[in-house]
Design a protein around this motif. Sequence first.
Motif, PDB file in Angstrom:
ATOM      1  N   VAL A   1       5.534  -8.305 -14.779  1.00 43.98           N
ATOM      2  CA  VAL A   1       6.742  -8.174 -13.957  1.00 43.98           C
ATOM      3  C   VAL A   1       6.690  -9.146 -12.782  1.00 43.98           C
ATOM      4  CG1 VAL A   1       8.009  -6.610 -12.442  1.00 43.98           C
ATOM      5  CG2 VAL A   1       7.127  -5.783 -14.631  1.00 43.98           C
ATOM      6  N   ALA A   2       5.529  -9.256 -12.131  1.00 41.58           N
ATOM      7  CA  ALA A   2       5.401 -10.147 -10.974  1.00 41.58           C
ATOM      8  C   ALA A   2       5.670 -11.604 -11.375  1.00 41.58           C
ATOM      9  CB  ALA A   2       4.009 -10.009 -10.365  1.00 41.58           C
ATOM     10  N   LEU A   3       5.085 -12.031 -12.497  1.00 40.58           N
ATOM     11  CA  LEU A   3       5.317 -13.412 -12.940  1.00 40.58           C
ATOM     12  C   LEU A   3       6.764 -13.634 -13.359  1.00 40.58           C
ATOM     13  CD1 LEU A   3       2.118 -14.290 -14.998  1.00 40.58           C
ATOM     14  CD2 LEU A   3       2.912 -15.370 -12.900  1.00 40.58           C
TER      15      LEU A   3
ATOM     16  N   SER B   1       8.170 -14.629 -22.726  1.00 41.29           N
ATOM     17  CA  SER B   1       8.576 -15.492 -23.849  1.00 41.29           C
ATOM     18  C   SER B   1      10.092 -15.654 -23.867  1.00 41.29           C
ATOM     19  CB  SER B   1       8.086 -14.921 -25.171  1.00 41.29           C
ATOM     20  OG  SER B   1       8.687 -13.660 -25.417  1.00 41.29           O
ATOM     21  N   GLY B   2      10.532 -16.807 -24.367  1.00 45.03           N
ATOM     22  CA  GLY B   2      11.958 -17.078 -24.488  1.00 45.03           C
ATOM     23  C   GLY B   2      12.441 -16.834 -25.896  1.00 45.03           C
ATOM     24  N   THR B   3      12.992 -17.876 -26.514  1.00 54.01           N
ATOM     25  CA  THR B   3      13.536 -17.739 -27.873  1.00 54.01           C
ATOM     26  C   THR B   3      12.477 -17.959 -28.955  1.00 54.01           C
ATOM     27  OG1 THR B   3      14.192 -20.062 -27.806  1.00 54.01           O
ATOM     28  CG2 THR B   3      15.838 -18.430 -27.138  1.00 54.01           C
ATOM     29  N   ASP B   4      11.295 -18.404 -28.570  1.00 50.87           N
ATOM     30  CA  ASP B   4      10.209 -18.644 -29.537  1.00 50.87           C
ATOM     31  C   ASP B   4       9.177 -17.531 -29.424  1.00 50.87           C
ATOM     32  OD1 ASP B   4      11.358 -21.073 -30.334  1.00 50.87           O
ATOM     33  OD2 ASP B   4      10.457 -22.089 -28.613  1.00 50.87           O
TER      34      ASP B   4
ATOM     35  N   GLY C   1      13.654 -20.559 -10.912  1.00 52.88           N
ATOM     36  CA  GLY C   1      14.634 -21.170 -11.805  1.00 52.88           C
ATOM     37  C   GLY C   1      14.033 -21.807 -13.048  1.00 52.88           C
ATOM     38  N   ILE C   2      12.835 -21.371 -13.424  1.00 54.05           N
ATOM     39  CA  ILE C   2      12.164 -21.913 -14.609  1.00 54.05           C
ATOM     40  C   ILE C   2      12.567 -21.112 -15.836  1.00 54.05           C
ATOM     41  CG2 ILE C   2       9.929 -22.383 -15.687  1.00 54.05           C
ATOM     42  CD1 ILE C   2       8.753 -22.626 -12.890  1.00 54.05           C
ATOM     43  N   GLN C   3      12.931 -21.798 -16.901  1.00 55.19           N
ATOM     44  CA  GLN C   3      13.344 -21.127 -18.124  1.00 55.19           C
ATOM     45  C   GLN C   3      12.129 -20.566 -18.868  1.00 55.19           C
ATOM     46  OE1 GLN C   3      15.668 -23.608 -20.690  1.00 55.19           O
ATOM     47  NE2 GLN C   3      16.308 -21.918 -22.022  1.00 55.19           N
ATOM     48  N   LEU C   4      12.301 -19.347 -19.381  1.00 58.33           N
ATOM     49  CA  LEU C   4      11.201 -18.730 -20.132  1.00 58.33           C
ATOM     50  C   LEU C   4      10.961 -19.476 -21.436  1.00 58.33           C
ATOM     51  CD1 LEU C   4      12.023 -14.934 -19.639  1.00 58.33           C
ATOM     52  CD2 LEU C   4      10.435 -16.353 -18.350  1.00 58.33           C
TER      53      LEU C   4
END
Length: 271
Positions: free
Chosen positions: A121-123, A215-218, A131-134
């Motif tokens: 949660v903290a990260l 994790s994002g979409t991968d 503003g960094i994309q996961l």
Amino acid sequence: MSGHSYIKRPNRPLQFYAALFLVVLYLPILFLPLFSFNTSIYVKFPLTGFTFRWYVELMDREPVWAALMNSLRVGITTSIISTGFGVFAAKAITRYRLPGKGPLIGFIMLPLVVPGIIFGVALLVLISRMGIQLSLVTVTVGHVIVCLPFAIATMIPRFEGFDPSVEEASADLGENAWWTFWRVTFPMVFPGILASLLLTFTVSFDEFIMAFFLSGTDPTLPMYIWSQLRFPKEFPSILALASIILVVSFALVFLGQWLNRDAQATDLNSE
């Protein structure tokens, strides 16, 4: 001391406790490979038959291989970064006098005792604010935080296992700090480095909580397995996949312990 010391006698209660501990810890895990060979899609007794069908079906699943490649990329990168940091951290801890050394070591080892969900949660909050994309990069950052204490704990016995006067002799002969590390220290701690690479790769490969938040979409492989649990027809193949991961993870951990066995023996003898 005589050979009748109580320390050398078999401790039956302790042996019984150790056996009971292993049964409670590993018996539920053994049901995974057992049901992965069952012909029924339902996880229940009695077993209806023996089949390799669920393992064969895994070969035709493209998402499984994509998730596996994602986990391999994250695991390899995490193991290299964690071990690199762990080597220099372990050398600093064992070779130099540091102000506040005890609290500093405790702070570094904090991820071993703090629940992963807290760090996740903290990260997530920090990365969102920046503003960094996961992506797999953010998962790797989270895994490095988790794996760094394991790398340091693996490397410390290696540095404590050989005489520091060897490094001092190299320095007296005119070698600088870098060449002393490369020609003297690195070969001595190399088995520990290999063990750290294998251990941190295994921890990263199996890690779920950080991947869940970062994790994002991968998806990584644990994330893919979790997403498939809602489909009953997919469950037998997931059991087969989990069984393969279980076997590989055990093999890597035991190989890492075997590579680092000399350091542990030396550490015990020094005590």
